[in-house]
Motif scaffolding. Sequence first.
Motif, PDB file in Angstrom:
ATOM      1  N   GLN A 152      34.949 -65.052  -2.001  1.00 51.38           N
ATOM      2  CA  GLN A 152      35.639 -66.300  -1.678  1.00 51.38           C
ATOM      3  C   GLN A 152      36.304 -66.894  -2.929  1.00 51.38           C
ATOM      4  O   GLN A 152      35.703 -66.919  -4.011  1.00 51.38           O
ATOM      5  N   GLN A 153      37.544 -67.325  -2.758  1.00 51.68           N
ATOM      6  CA  GLN A 153      38.266 -67.971  -3.854  1.00 51.68           C
ATOM      7  C   GLN A 153      37.426 -69.094  -4.444  1.00 51.68           C
ATOM      8  O   GLN A 153      36.877 -69.914  -3.715  1.00 51.68           O
ATOM      9  N   GLY A 154      37.324 -69.118  -5.760  1.00 50.86           N
ATOM     10  CA  GLY A 154      36.590 -70.173  -6.443  1.00 50.86           C
ATOM     11  C   GLY A 154      35.124 -69.875  -6.663  1.00 50.86           C
ATOM     12  O   GLY A 154      34.455 -70.575  -7.428  1.00 50.86           O
ATOM     13  N   LEU A 155      34.596 -68.827  -5.995  1.00 46.64           N
ATOM     14  CA  LEU A 155      33.189 -68.474  -6.181  1.00 46.64           C
ATOM     15  C   LEU A 155      33.059 -67.512  -7.354  1.00 46.64           C
ATOM     16  O   LEU A 155      33.754 -66.507  -7.421  1.00 46.64           O
ATOM     17  N   LYS A 156      32.170 -67.837  -8.256  1.00 44.79           N
ATOM     18  CA  LYS A 156      31.971 -66.995  -9.445  1.00 44.79           C
ATOM     19  C   LYS A 156      30.730 -66.137  -9.256  1.00 44.79           C
ATOM     20  O   LYS A 156      29.624 -66.646  -9.068  1.00 44.79           O
ATOM     21  N   LEU A 157      30.930 -64.835  -9.305  1.00 46.07           N
ATOM     22  CA  LEU A 157      29.809 -63.909  -9.206  1.00 46.07           C
ATOM     23  C   LEU A 157      29.307 -63.555 -10.598  1.00 46.07           C
ATOM     24  O   LEU A 157      30.044 -63.632 -11.582  1.00 46.07           O
ATOM     25  N   ALA A 158      28.031 -63.194 -10.662  1.00 42.95           N
ATOM     26  CA  ALA A 158      27.405 -62.842 -11.938  1.00 42.95           C
ATOM     27  C   ALA A 158      28.107 -61.642 -12.557  1.00 42.95           C
ATOM     28  O   ALA A 158      28.344 -60.626 -11.883  1.00 42.95           O
ATOM     29  N   GLU A 159      28.441 -61.745 -13.823  1.00 48.58           N
ATOM     30  CA  GLU A 159      29.163 -60.675 -14.506  1.00 48.58           C
ATOM     31  C   GLU A 159      28.377 -59.368 -14.508  1.00 48.58           C
ATOM     32  O   GLU A 159      28.933 -58.292 -14.331  1.00 48.58           O
ATOM     33  N   LYS A 160      27.066 -59.467 -14.691  1.00 52.69           N
ATOM     34  CA  LYS A 160      26.245 -58.244 -14.723  1.00 52.69           C
ATOM     35  C   LYS A 160      26.290 -57.535 -13.374  1.00 52.69           C
ATOM     36  O   LYS A 160      26.377 -56.299 -13.313  1.00 52.69           O
ATOM     37  N   PHE A 161      26.219 -58.314 -12.286  1.00 55.69           N
ATOM     38  CA  PHE A 161      26.288 -57.704 -10.954  1.00 55.69           C
ATOM     39  C   PHE A 161      27.620 -56.979 -10.771  1.00 55.69           C
ATOM     40  O   PHE A 161      27.660 -55.832 -10.305  1.00 55.69           O
TER      41      PHE A 161
END
Length: 408
Positions: free
Chosen positions: A135-144
Amino acid sequence: MPSSAVWGLLLWAALSSLAQGLQGDAVQDTDHDHLACHKIAPSLADFAFSLYRHMAHESNTSNIFFSPVSIASAFALLSLGSKGETHTEILRGLAFNLTERTEEDVHHGFQHLLHSLNQPDSQLQLTTGNGLFIQQGLKLAEKFLEDAKKMYHSEAFTINFEETAEAKKQINDYVEKKTQGKIVDLVKDLDKSAVFALINFIFFRGKWEKPFETEMTKEEDFHVDAQTTVRVPMMNRLGMFHIQRCQELSSWVLLMDYQGNATAMFLMPDEGKLQHVQDKLSVATLSKFLQRTHASSVNLKLPKLSISGTYDLKSTLSEMGITKVFGNDADLSGITTEKPLKVSQAVHKAVLNLDEKGTEAAGAIFMEAIPMSLPPDVTFDHPFILVIYDNITRAPLFVGRVVDPTKA
């Protein structure tokens, strides 16, 4: 209830013909890579047959076809971002015993499994991977994101789930492209509150090493059960086949080759013995029959067919102990801490086309010497089970059951 959810869409396998390819081009990989693949192969087979039995239990009259590698790799990817009991359930449900195998071994095994399967092969086309829609604007964990890309051949895309029509089009276009047009408009409904979609795909196209001749295909009877007989186009070929009679399973067992590195195993139980064979399916069974005996002269008849399977994995995997990831207490905080996530939908679709030559016409005519003695007839004219196996990784790519070849 959380306002957002993971929408897990665990896709599919588009298949064109069945056979085996021990003599094909080998993937150039290191012994260490092979070992990594082989460490997880028994668990993948255990998961495949366990899932098959659950699907078979739901109906004893329907065709079954699915890709255990596709499903397992998608949930293993999801486990990268799970924690606590959610994490434990996923890996345990996939038949990985972490007292015998480290989690690092599991992910390393999938990394090299997917690497091997995606190697270019001029004879056998096999592509698998994952698409992450965020989703636009949602930040996922970089490691994932990094681990998903490195280990699970994943691509990440930004999408606006609130614009459901455009979001469906974006996902469906991606699926159609990756499956070379075999799966069109897969996504029918999309929740506006979704924030993350996982799309897993596997595409397979192969040609028989020993093709059938189309002019030999004739309509014949297929006995669905004691009361039901249907007419099907039956392929016919007189030749040398790796086929044996297994008294323990009361079945004929046939191995056929693709041009490339895949094996198709067909098990045709005697009438009334289908349930017996389903109960006996195991890693040991698979290994036993893959140790080939000498080829025999046989007049083989095999139905030409096109079948598919679409499954609600949320229901089936819950029965196998994977429950928390679908509930409001799911812990997927390794994916993002911005919103509580859960898997609200998990769909798997697989397609199988079985014909004389495969999906691409073969220009050459195959000829072989056969003994002068009259060969036995082996006709697959009642329900049978099939397993497609990759010879390099030792992984079961597809598992199925044909009850009625006329039912798509």
